[in-house]
Design a protein around this motif. Structure first.
Motif, PDB file in Angstrom:
ATOM      1  N   LYS A 129      15.185  91.138 -11.821  1.00 20.96           N
ATOM      2  CA  LYS A 129      16.183  90.915 -10.771  1.00 20.96           C
ATOM      3  C   LYS A 129      15.489  90.789  -9.425  1.00 20.96           C
ATOM      4  CE  LYS A 129      20.385  92.961  -8.822  1.00 20.96           C
ATOM      5  NZ  LYS A 129      19.862  93.309  -7.510  1.00 20.96           N
ATOM      6  N   ASP A 130      15.915  89.793  -8.651  1.00 24.77           N
ATOM      7  CA  ASP A 130      15.482  89.615  -7.263  1.00 24.77           C
ATOM      8  C   ASP A 130      14.007  89.261  -7.063  1.00 24.77           C
ATOM      9  OD1 ASP A 130      18.021  90.094  -6.489  1.00 24.77           O
ATOM     10  OD2 ASP A 130      17.721  92.216  -6.015  1.00 24.77           O
ATOM     11  N   ASP A 131      13.258  88.952  -8.123  1.00 14.20           N
ATOM     12  CA  ASP A 131      11.847  88.659  -7.910  1.00 14.20           C
ATOM     13  C   ASP A 131      11.612  87.260  -7.344  1.00 14.20           C
ATOM     14  OD1 ASP A 131      10.203  90.987  -8.738  1.00 14.20           O
ATOM     15  OD2 ASP A 131      11.458  90.779 -10.515  1.00 14.20           O
ATOM     16  N   LEU A 147      26.816  91.724 -10.585  1.00 17.46           N
ATOM     17  CA  LEU A 147      25.965  90.815  -9.821  1.00 17.46           C
ATOM     18  C   LEU A 147      26.758  89.577  -9.407  1.00 17.46           C
ATOM     19  CD1 LEU A 147      22.763  91.041 -12.021  1.00 17.46           C
ATOM     20  CD2 LEU A 147      23.110  92.043  -9.776  1.00 17.46           C
ATOM     21  N   CYS A 165      18.540  86.673 -11.599  1.00 15.85           N
ATOM     22  CA  CYS A 165      18.434  87.738 -12.574  1.00 15.85           C
ATOM     23  C   CYS A 165      18.206  87.178 -13.975  1.00 15.85           C
ATOM     24  CB  CYS A 165      19.705  88.591 -12.569  1.00 15.85           C
ATOM     25  SG  CYS A 165      21.150  87.654 -13.059  1.00 15.85           S
ATOM     26  N   GLN A 206      20.272  81.840  -9.249  1.00 17.95           N
ATOM     27  CA  GLN A 206      20.733  81.947  -7.870  1.00 17.95           C
ATOM     28  C   GLN A 206      21.083  83.379  -7.498  1.00 17.95           C
ATOM     29  OE1 GLN A 206      23.467  78.694  -6.738  1.00 17.95           O
ATOM     30  NE2 GLN A 206      22.896  77.789  -8.699  1.00 17.95           N
ATOM     31  N   VAL A 207      21.042  84.286  -8.491  1.00 19.05           N
ATOM     32  CA  VAL A 207      21.285  85.704  -8.149  1.00 19.05           C
ATOM     33  C   VAL A 207      20.025  86.313  -7.508  1.00 19.05           C
ATOM     34  CG1 VAL A 207      21.838  87.982  -9.070  1.00 19.05           C
ATOM     35  CG2 VAL A 207      23.105  85.968  -9.864  1.00 19.05           C
ATOM     36  N   TYR A 252      13.872  83.253  -6.816  1.00 16.44           N
ATOM     37  CA  TYR A 252      14.971  82.346  -7.156  1.00 16.44           C
ATOM     38  C   TYR A 252      14.414  81.218  -8.018  1.00 16.44           C
ATOM     39  CZ  TYR A 252      17.805  84.674  -3.633  1.00 16.44           C
ATOM     40  OH  TYR A 252      18.509  85.603  -2.917  1.00 16.44           O
TER      41      TYR A 252
END
Lengths: 160, 365
Positions: free
Chosen positions: B143-145, B104, B127, B124-125, B147
């Motif tokens: 993940k990605d849900d 990542l 994750c 900021q990913v 920021y």
């Protein structure tokens, strides 16, 4: 011969009493002078310390100024003979207040502050308490002696 | 004067002197407790005394968590690396965290240890990894849900975080709940905008494990928000200073379509932590009669009781080798501070912290 002895005995007693009153007044004067001076020398520190006191912090401005001022005035009054009785009473009550302050801090306040500000900083709170009580008793003795003298001489004057 | 009269003066005068002091005491207690505008701190007799110190060799360590008698230190420049120290600061163990997805695009991963769980997150990913302290292997939890900028794990399935709302462009708080899928709940109610909604609401997000409460301490105003773990407001607490409105200047940089904080921002609450019912805040504000010089030698820590919503007292956290504590955490009767290269422990005197659980305190050492 006999009467002479009696008279000298009496005057010696009176002398002893006079000297005792004198010594107590001087002790008080030294104490107050030293206390006021040590506060005035580092006035800002005294103010800070008062500000940390659980009892006085809200009034630190006023008290920081008033306490040394009263102490210095008393030093002067203690040496003005006609005002001596008044000065001793004032000293007595001031010491009672200081002592009440210590007792409140030790027993009733949420915490005991680090320093008691000014007077004899090296002393612990309990030593301070004993020291104060001794001074209160000294003032009491001086007032009693001084007043007895005045009272009796007044009586003599009236009866004569 | 007659002896009787003298005795009467003695008696009445003494009583009046004592009554005067008692009166002053009662009034003073009242003023300090209720009238916050006076802003006078109460300093009890040395509530915190230095215990141990240890040189970590680097300034990049931060407190990732405490628990089970151990302090876990994360490292900003080596995010996969942890140092485990016992509370006496005598034994150190180096730990390497393994993640099941290392490809990542990490920007600034942070570690939180809450034994037996640990978390690695990078908003900021974005994750979040979670794992067990037995093997230090982290697997992807979210993940990605959404920021986010700050996160605090609150239990094994949920993490609260602070983020910027995509609709209002203002700071908000939210919560990830992970079961079969990840649910994101957001609330704009907890953080209250004063100026721009971004800088003015900046602060530190804390989770009080023992109380199961969230606390958000504003940097620039005399407030902290207490909420439950469902992001419902409990109350807004006040710190003892008088800065009720953030004193910051925000300047817009049109060319970058961004805003920035101009100089002169007045930080009120620099750092904070929570333990049991106590909230510890490193305040930047000087109270009445406080010596400015003290700020060179120590940090002022104000202690609040979260259950009672009261200010309790303050104490000085002295610098270690002239280095000021940049962050700290309270654990049992220990205050653990990070200062420069050093980790320093201070012992809290339990008689000042009446609400502390004593058995928990004695377990530690």
């Amino acid at each position: 011969m006999n009467t002479f002895l009696k008279i000298s005995d009496l005057s010696m007693k009176a002398n002893f009493k006079n000297i005792t009153v004198e010594i107590i007044c001087i002790l008080y004067a030294i104490l107050f002078f030293y206390a006021a001076l040590s506060k005035a020398m580092d006035y800002q520190k005294f103010q800070v310390q008062l500000g940390q006191s659980p009892i006085l912090s809200a009034y630190a401005d006023w008290i920081a100024f008033l306490v040394p001022a009263i102490e210095l005035i008393l030093v002067i009054l203690l040496f003005i003979v006609p005002l001596r009785l008044f000065a001793l009473f004032a000293s007595f009550f001031l010491m009672v207040m200081f002592t009440a302050y210590i007792i409140i801090i030790l027993n009733f306040s949420a915490f005991v502050p680090c320093s008691c500000g000014g007077i004899l900083e090296k002393m612990g709170w309990t030593e301070h308490l004993i020291f104060n009580i001794v001074f209160i008793m000294l003032a009491g003795v001086a007032i009693w002696l001084l007043n007895n003298q005045k009272y009796k001489s007044n009586l003599k004057f009236v009866t004569a | 004067m007659k002896p009787k009269k003298i005795a009467l003066i003695f008696l009445l005068g003494t009583l009046m002197s004592i009554a005067f002091m008692v009166g002053v005491f009662l009034l003073s207690e009242d003023m300090i407790h209720r009238q916050r505008d006076v802003f006078i701190r109460r300093y009890p007799h040395h509530p915190a005394n230095k215990e141990n110190a240890f040189d970590l060799g680097f300034k990049s360590y931060y407190i990732a968590g405490v628990g089970d008698g151990k302090i876990y230190l994360g490292n900003k420049t080596a995010p996969g690396h942890l140092v485990e120290v016992d509370t006496m600061l005598t034994d150190t163990t180096h730990i390497k965290i393994r993640l099941d997805d290392t490809d990542l695009p990490f920007r600034s991963p942070q570690v939180r240890v809450n034994p037996p769980d640990f978390y690695v997150f990078d908003g900021q990913v974005p994750c979040i990894f979670k794992g067990n302290t037995r093997d230090w292997k982290g697997s992807l939890m979210m993940k990605d849900d959404a920021y986010f900028s700050f996160a605090e794990p609150i239990d094994t399935t949920s993490v609260v975080f602070r983020a910027i709302s995509s609709s209002t462009n203002e700071k908000i708080l939210g919560k990830f709940t992970v079961s079969d899928s990840v649910t994101v709940s957001l609330t704009a109610d907890l953080l209250q905008k004063q100026i721009d909604g971004i800088f003015c609401t900046d602060g530190k997000l804390l989770f009080g494990k023992e109380l199961n409460k969230l606390i958000y301490v504003y940097f620039y105003r005399n407030q902290f928000v207490v909420a439950d773990t469902d992001l419902k407001l409990d109350y807004i607490g006040k710190t003892i200073d008088t800065i009720s409105k953030a004193q910051i200047n925000v300047a817009a940089i049109d060319s970058e379509k961004s805003t920035t904080l101009t100089s002169g921002a007045l930080i009120v609450n620099k750092h904070s932590c929570v333990y049991n019912n106590y909230l510890f805040i490193n305040s930047n504000m000087l109270g009445k009669y406080e010596d400015e010089d003290m700020l060179k030698h120590a940090s002022i820590i104000d202690v609040y009781d979260i259950n009672k919503n009261t200010y309790e007292f303050s104490f000085y956290l002295y610098n270690y080798k002239t280095k000021k504590a940049r962050s700290f955490q309270v654990y049992g009767n220990l205050l653990i501070a990070m200062a420069d290269n050093y980790i320093v422990t201070h012992k809290l005197r339990s008689n000042q912290f009446k609400g502390m659980k004593i058995n928990e305190v004695t377990n530690i050492n």
